[in-house]
Enzyme design. Structure first.
Site, short mmCIF file in Angstrom:
data_model
loop_
_atom_site.label_atom_id
_atom_site.label_comp_id
_atom_site.label_asym_id
_atom_site.label_seq_id
_atom_site.Cartn_x
_atom_site.Cartn_y
_atom_site.Cartn_z
N HIS A 138 -7.52 11.14 -45.98
CA HIS A 138 -6.67 10.36 -45.07
C HIS A 138 -5.61 11.30 -44.48
O HIS A 138 -5.13 12.21 -45.16
CB HIS A 138 -6.00 9.21 -45.86
N SER A 177 -4.01 1.55 -35.96
CA SER A 177 -3.42 0.35 -35.37
C SER A 177 -4.45 -0.69 -34.95
O SER A 177 -4.33 -1.32 -33.90
CB SER A 177 -2.51 0.73 -34.19
N LYS A 237 -2.48 1.32 -48.84
CA LYS A 237 -1.52 2.42 -49.04
C LYS A 237 -0.65 2.15 -50.29
O LYS A 237 -1.13 1.56 -51.24
CB LYS A 237 -0.68 2.61 -47.78
N GLY A 294 -0.44 3.68 -37.76
CA GLY A 294 0.86 3.07 -38.06
C GLY A 294 1.85 3.14 -36.92
O GLY A 294 3.04 2.90 -37.10
N GLU A 346 -2.59 11.04 -44.07
CA GLU A 346 -1.35 11.13 -44.85
C GLU A 346 -1.51 12.10 -46.01
O GLU A 346 -0.58 12.80 -46.40
CB GLU A 346 -0.93 9.72 -45.33
N ASN A 353 -6.91 -0.51 -46.09
CA ASN A 353 -6.20 0.51 -46.86
C ASN A 353 -4.78 -0.01 -47.09
O ASN A 353 -3.98 -0.05 -46.16
CB ASN A 353 -6.19 1.82 -46.06
N GLU A 412 -9.85 8.66 -37.33
CA GLU A 412 -8.50 8.11 -37.24
C GLU A 412 -7.60 9.09 -36.50
O GLU A 412 -7.06 10.03 -37.10
CB GLU A 412 -7.94 7.89 -38.64
C1 PEP Z 1 -4.77 3.76 -42.04
O1 PEP Z 1 -3.97 3.68 -42.94
O2 PEP Z 1 -5.84 4.34 -42.23
C2 PEP Z 1 -4.44 3.14 -40.75
C3 PEP Z 1 -5.31 3.23 -39.79
O3 PEP Z 1 -3.24 2.49 -40.65
P1 PEP Z 1 -2.80 1.48 -39.48
O4 PEP Z 1 -3.92 0.49 -39.30
O5 PEP Z 1 -1.56 0.82 -40.00
O6 PEP Z 1 -2.58 2.27 -38.23
#
Ligand code: PEP
Length: 259
Positions: free
Chosen positions: A95, A213, A11, A173, A97, A9, A167
């Site tokens: 997601h 992460s 973003k 992040g 976000e 992803n 997630e």
């Molecule tokens: C994501 O954007 O879905 C995500 C898991 O980000 P990160 O790997 O940076 O934690």
């Protein structure tokens, strides 16, 4: 058996030249014998260049969001039919976000999922608890609620076009990864809930990715858990070499799955 998937992803990162360069580096670094799915989710504006770069490869293309309507006066939105036309195979829905910053409700996400299937897109549907919810022992309640509301009235046939991404919001992040055991426990819970909703046979076919992460350094251990069927990767997917290591994870458990 479930075919693992490693999804990147990107973003709201990269201009078109950078996206093309990264997509090419990932494509060129893929083991030609790779048996699992690899997916890239660039910004809307970079879908076309990534599609072109990856055209002669098995890499799947995904958008990061879509509108539930097909067309009309929805300024700033992009529809499922437009994504299909742009060459997308998948779309990410829900997601954290989108849920947190853009206040997308479970009901809206349910409408988006249905619209995605209407236009023959597959979906990566994201769910996960916040740190506060985990600390209040509400993880399972939250996951159950997000699944029940998000997947309401979705047919068993359509559910085959869904990949779930677990997630935990506190791991996205932040550099904090759920331990492989924490992730495995949540994945087992999610699969049980999916069994209640769609039957054991269907639930056993649905892929559940872990996200939060994920790095070159922790992917092998995560993929060694029997219910972790892949990863949704943010930051690490922006670095070709690191993401290629994530894609080519080493795991007896998950390599066995696709023999
Ligand atoms: C994501 O954007 O879905 C995500 C898991 O980000 P990160 O790997 O940076 O934690």
């Amino acid at each position: 058996m479930r075919k693992p998937m490693i999804a990147g992803n990107w973003k709201m990162h990269l201009n078109s030249a950078e996206a093309a360069k990264l997509a090419a580096a990932i494509k060129n670094g893929l083991d030609p014998n790779l048996k699992h799915d690899v997916l890239l989710a660039p910004s809307f504006t970079n879908l076309e260049v990534v599609r072109k770069e990856t055209a002669s490869s098995p890499i799947l293309l995904s958008a990061q969001n879509m509108c539930w309507e097909e067309k009309g006066a929805f300024t700033g939105e992009v529809s499922g039919s437009q994504l299909k036309d742009a060459g997308c195979d998948y779309v990410i829905i829900g997601h954290s976000e989108r849920r947190k910053i853009f206040l997308e409700s479970d009901e809206v996400l349910n409408k988006k999922l249905k619209a995605a299937f209407k236009f023959s897109l597959k979906a990566i549907f994201c769910i996960g608890e916040t740190l506060e919810e985990r600390e209040n022992n509400q993880t399972y309640e939250i996951l159950q609620n997000q699944l029940q509301k998000g997947l309401k009235d979705i047919s068993a046939q359509d559910v085959e076009n869904i990949v779930i991404a677990y997630e935990p919001v506190w791991a996205i992040g932040t550099g904090k990864t759920a331990t492989p055991q924490q992730a495995q426990e949540s994945h087992i819970f999610i699969r049980k809930e999916l069994s209640k909703m769609f039957g054991e046979g269907e639930a056993s076919k649905i892929r559940i990715l872990y996200g939060g992460s994920v790095k070159a350094e922790n992917i092998d251990e995560l993929m060694s858990q029997p219910d972790i069927d892949g990863a949704l990767v943010g930051g690490e997917s922006l670095k070709a070499e690191k993401f290629l290591r994530v894609i080519h994870y080493q795991s007896a458990v998950n390599n066995e799955k696709i023999q």
